[in-house]
Design an enzyme around this catalytic site. Structure first.
Site, PDB file in Angstrom:
ATOM      1  N   HIS A  54      -0.506  -2.229  -6.512  1.00 15.01           N
ATOM      2  CA  HIS A  54       0.454  -2.860  -5.739  1.00 15.01           C
ATOM      3  C   HIS A  54       0.116  -2.705  -4.480  1.00 15.01           C
ATOM      4  CE1 HIS A  54       4.641  -3.840  -4.163  1.00 15.01           C
ATOM      5  NE2 HIS A  54       4.321  -2.630  -3.582  1.00 15.01           N
ATOM      6  N   SER A  55       0.270  -3.564  -3.630  1.00 10.90           N
ATOM      7  CA  SER A  55       0.119  -3.845  -2.068  1.00 10.90           C
ATOM      8  C   SER A  55      -1.415  -3.587  -1.859  1.00 10.90           C
ATOM      9  CB  SER A  55       1.004  -2.732  -1.381  1.00 10.90           C
ATOM     10  OG  SER A  55       1.110  -2.822  -0.120  1.00 10.90           O
ATOM     11  N   MET A  56      -1.735  -2.279  -1.058  1.00 15.20           N
ATOM     12  CA  MET A  56      -3.327  -2.062  -0.968  1.00 15.20           C
ATOM     13  C   MET A  56      -3.925  -1.841  -2.237  1.00 15.20           C
ATOM     14  SD  MET A  56      -5.012   1.274   1.049  1.00 15.20           S
ATOM     15  CE  MET A  56      -4.919   2.265  -0.532  1.00 15.20           C
TER      16      MET A  56
END
Length: 252
Positions: free
Chosen positions: A94-96
């Protein structure tokens, strides 16, 4: 699996299931830690063994040097995940964490290991670009961005002692992801991109651009919510992962 190569330090298993038919490897977001995925591990323990990355510089690794470069982080993680490939492996970031998972998958396929599926959540495609410099802001500016994303409990953010502990890790992670790319590489794994329809970090169109980063099948799933829709729509996201794991096992 606890081994002398250090993977027990990097990979956490809250619900060990060594005989599970598949493995799910979870990659946390910027400033995130392995404990964020405890609910996912609990929900999927009958479908897979869940191994969660614990990056240096947080929780019980808070005294270790931070890694503020995505490439270096992926280089360190890739060899530690190789022993997991004695059965189908699915990556979820998730995300980074989506970018880290992507870069680890690229390195692994060069070693002869291809994840059965790559789930990339809450992150625009590597080939897209935005000028971002949140990591260069002062402490108040950095925390304002974190609070706006609602990714960290506001009670924790209000505790100055805890803030002093987590702020260096958050800044390091922001530096890593904000100085990454753009990158036009591909993976051989099928890719499913998950995105919230009100995510300030990625538009739906930027998430759809992940289709150019796989030589296999691509799927885009849009959820109602912001950057941390994976928390507000947890049951739905978990079901998507469960279906992906079962599909990976069926394919073999």
């Amino acid at each position: 699996m606890t081994v002398a190569d250090g993977s027990d330090l990097w990979l956490r298993r809250f619900h060990p299931a060594p005989d599970a038919p598949a493995r799910l490897v979870c990659f946390p977001h910027a400033g995130g830690s392995a404990s964020f995925y405890f609910p996912v591990s609990a929900a999927l323990q009958n479908d897979s063994e869940v191994a969660i990355l614990q990056y240096p510089g947080r929780q019980d690794r808070r005294n270790e040097p931070h890694v503020d470069d995505i490439g270096e982080l992926a280089d360190r993680i890739a060899p530690l995940t190789e022993p997991l490939f004695d059965r189908p492996v699915v990556f979820f970031g998730h995300s980074m964490g989506a970018i880290v998972a992507f870069e680890v998958a690229r390195r692994l396929q060069g070693r002869g290991h291809t994840p059965a599926m790559l789930f990339v959540s809450g992150r625009r495609a590597p080939s897209t670009h935005r000028v971002e410099n949140v990591h260069q802001r002062d402490d108040d500016g950095l925390m304002a961005d974190v609070k706006a994303l609602s990714g960290t409990d506001t009670q924790v953010l209000g505790d100055e002692e805890i803030l002093r502990m987590v702020l260096p890790a958050i800044r390091s992670d922001y530096r890593a992801i904000e100085t990454y790319g753009p990158e036009d590489g591909t993976v051989d794994s099928p890719v499913t991109a998950l995105i919230g329809d009100d995510d300030p970090k990625s538009t739906v169109e930027e998430a759809d651009a992940w289709r150019a980063h796989t030589t296999a099948a691509f799927r885009l799933q849009v959820f109602g919510g912001g950057h941390f829709f994976i928390s507000s729509r947890a049951a739905e996201v978990t079901q998507v992962l469960r279906e992906g794991l079962r599909g990976a096992v069926a394919v073999g």
